[in-house]
Write a protein that holds these residues in place. Structure first.
Motif, mmCIF file in Angstrom:
data_model
loop_
_atom_site.group_PDB
_atom_site.id
_atom_site.type_symbol
_atom_site.label_atom_id
_atom_site.label_comp_id
_atom_site.label_asym_id
_atom_site.label_seq_id
_atom_site.Cartn_x
_atom_site.Cartn_y
_atom_site.Cartn_z
ATOM 1 N N SER A 45 0.850 -1.185 0.000
ATOM 2 C CA SER A 45 0.000 0.000 0.000
ATOM 3 C C SER A 45 0.890 1.240 0.000
ATOM 4 N N VAL A 46 0.589 2.186 -0.895
ATOM 5 C CA VAL A 46 1.314 3.457 -0.948
ATOM 6 C C VAL A 46 0.290 4.575 -0.792
ATOM 7 N N SER A 47 0.516 5.444 0.195
ATOM 8 C CA SER A 47 -0.418 6.542 0.457
ATOM 9 C C SER A 47 0.296 7.876 0.381
ATOM 10 N N PHE A 48 -0.388 8.847 -0.209
ATOM 11 C CA PHE A 48 0.083 10.227 -0.189
ATOM 12 C C PHE A 48 -0.635 10.947 0.938
ATOM 13 N N VAL A 49 0.148 11.659 1.756
ATOM 14 C CA VAL A 49 -0.421 12.396 2.874
ATOM 15 C C VAL A 49 0.154 13.809 2.894
ATOM 16 N N SER A 50 -0.403 14.643 3.759
ATOM 17 C CA SER A 50 0.076 16.012 3.958
ATOM 18 C C SER A 50 1.280 16.017 4.898
ATOM 19 N N ASN A 51 1.962 17.142 4.957
ATOM 20 C CA ASN A 51 3.059 17.291 5.913
ATOM 21 C C ASN A 51 2.574 17.115 7.344
ATOM 22 N N ASN A 52 1.392 17.665 7.653
ATOM 23 C CA ASN A 52 0.854 17.530 9.011
ATOM 24 C C ASN A 52 0.649 16.067 9.384
ATOM 25 N N GLU A 53 0.115 15.281 8.450
ATOM 26 C CA GLU A 53 -0.152 13.878 8.724
ATOM 27 C C GLU A 53 1.145 13.079 8.879
ATOM 28 N N ILE A 54 2.118 13.318 8.004
ATOM 29 C CA ILE A 54 3.363 12.541 8.114
ATOM 30 C C ILE A 54 4.134 12.937 9.373
ATOM 31 N N LYS A 55 4.028 14.202 9.777
ATOM 32 C CA LYS A 55 4.659 14.631 11.029
ATOM 33 C C LYS A 55 4.023 13.895 12.206
ATOM 34 N N ASN A 56 2.710 13.781 12.183
ATOM 35 C CA ASN A 56 1.983 13.076 13.233
ATOM 36 C C ASN A 56 2.390 11.596 13.282
ATOM 37 N N LEU A 57 2.452 10.945 12.133
ATOM 38 C CA LEU A 57 2.863 9.542 12.073
ATOM 39 C C LEU A 57 4.310 9.370 12.537
ATOM 40 N N LYS A 59 5.899 11.201 14.654
ATOM 41 C CA LYS A 59 5.933 11.377 16.104
ATOM 42 C C LYS A 59 5.431 10.121 16.816
ATOM 43 N N ILE A 60 4.344 9.566 16.313
ATOM 44 C CA ILE A 60 3.749 8.384 16.945
ATOM 45 C C ILE A 60 4.657 7.161 16.826
ATOM 46 N N TYR A 61 5.160 6.900 15.614
ATOM 47 C CA TYR A 61 5.857 5.635 15.364
ATOM 48 C C TYR A 61 7.374 5.701 15.496
ATOM 49 N N ARG A 62 7.962 6.896 15.398
ATOM 50 C CA ARG A 62 9.418 6.995 15.479
ATOM 51 C C ARG A 62 9.867 7.950 16.585
ATOM 52 N N ASN A 63 8.908 8.531 17.290
ATOM 53 C CA ASN A 63 9.196 9.480 18.359
ATOM 54 C C ASN A 63 10.013 10.672 17.867
ATOM 55 N N ASP A 65 9.387 14.399 16.308
ATOM 56 C CA ASP A 65 8.368 15.428 16.115
ATOM 57 C C ASP A 65 8.775 16.350 14.961
ATOM 58 N N SER A 66 8.835 15.769 13.754
ATOM 59 C CA SER A 66 9.227 16.554 12.585
ATOM 60 C C SER A 66 8.621 15.954 11.320
ATOM 61 N N VAL A 67 8.545 16.794 10.299
ATOM 62 C CA VAL A 67 8.079 16.351 8.990
ATOM 63 C C VAL A 67 9.193 15.515 8.364
ATOM 64 N N THR A 68 8.818 14.464 7.659
ATOM 65 C CA THR A 68 9.765 13.665 6.893
ATOM 66 C C THR A 68 9.181 13.421 5.510
ATOM 67 N N ASP A 69 9.982 12.910 4.600
ATOM 68 C CA ASP A 69 9.490 12.721 3.242
ATOM 69 C C ASP A 69 8.698 11.432 3.066
ATOM 70 N N VAL A 70 9.150 10.360 3.733
ATOM 71 C CA VAL A 70 8.511 9.063 3.545
ATOM 72 C C VAL A 70 8.683 8.211 4.801
ATOM 73 N N LEU A 71 7.691 7.389 5.056
ATOM 74 C CA LEU A 71 7.753 6.420 6.150
ATOM 75 C C LEU A 71 7.402 5.044 5.589
ATOM 76 N N SER A 72 8.054 4.039 6.112
ATOM 77 C CA SER A 72 7.802 2.659 5.693
ATOM 78 C C SER A 72 7.352 1.857 6.901
ATOM 79 N N PHE A 73 6.314 1.066 6.705
ATOM 80 C CA PHE A 73 5.780 0.234 7.767
ATOM 81 C C PHE A 73 5.754 -1.223 7.303
ATOM 82 N N PRO A 74 6.883 -1.928 7.455
ATOM 83 C CA PRO A 74 6.932 -3.329 7.019
ATOM 84 C C PRO A 74 6.043 -4.212 7.887
ATOM 85 N N LEU A 75 5.480 -5.228 7.275
ATOM 86 C CA LEU A 75 4.645 -6.172 8.017
ATOM 87 C C LEU A 75 5.406 -7.452 8.346
ATOM 88 N N THR A 76 6.688 -7.490 8.025
ATOM 89 C CA THR A 76 7.529 -8.638 8.371
ATOM 90 C C THR A 76 7.885 -8.558 9.844
#
Length: 170
Positions: A45-57, A59-63, A65-76
């Motif tokens: 699954s590939v999703s496009f999100v806003s800067n606000n949303e990726i910053k929130n993700l 913060k939640i998943y990587r601790n 609190d900043s905007v990033t370009d891309v996040l990967s969530f492997p299911l392995t």
């Protein structure tokens, strides 16, 4: 050849997704799996999100609190086991989340097309979904970088041969 199902979702409204981007994402995902000799049916699954949303993700998943370009969530799992879609039998590789706002900004900063930037981010994330990590050591960073450039070169969107889109990408 194994089948690949790529779900592309647009979860932002700030920037219009250019024509051809969905096909580019699918080509990038397939190229990574082919290069890595991944021979099982797979889903990503590939999703496009806003800067606000990726910053929130971020913060939640990587601790972080900043905007990033891309996040990967492997299911392995850590032990290498994979999740399987019970309906299709395909390996569920995971989720890629791209900030389209940041991709546009980075494409301008690097002086290449938005397509090149999104292609790079997709390839980069697919390698993460397959277990590569550039943050573990300088050697791992170099290995991942070489794999990224090799895949992009095969697709005709390498750093040296990137194609330019006419008009403004914003």
């Amino acid at each position: 050849m194994a089948k690949l199902k790529v779900y592309v979702k647009n979860n932002q409204s700030e920037i219009k997704i250019p024509v051809g981007i969905r096909l580019l994402i699918r080509r990038c995902c397939q190229a990574v799996l082919t290069t890595e000799k991944f021979d099982k049916d797979a889903e990503v699954s590939v999703s496009f999100v806003s800067n606000n949303e990726i910053k929130n993700l971020n913060k939640i998943y990587r601790n972080k609190d900043s905007v990033t370009d891309v996040l990967s969530f492997p299911l392995t799992d850590d032990d290498g086991s994979v999740e399987i879609n019970p309906e299709t039998g395909a390996v569920l590789l995971g989720d890629v989340v791209i900030s389209l706002e940041t991709a546009v900004k980075q494409a301008k900063n690097y002086g290449h097309s938005l397509e090149r930037e999104i292609g790079f981010l997709t390839v980069h994330s697919m390698l993460h979904l397959l277990g590569y990590d550039h943050e573990t050591s300088p050697l791992d960073q170099q290995i991942m970088h070489e794999k990224e450039e090799s895949v992009l070169e095969k697709l005709g969107i390498s750093r040296d041969a990137t194609f330019i889109v006419n008009g403004d990408n914003t």
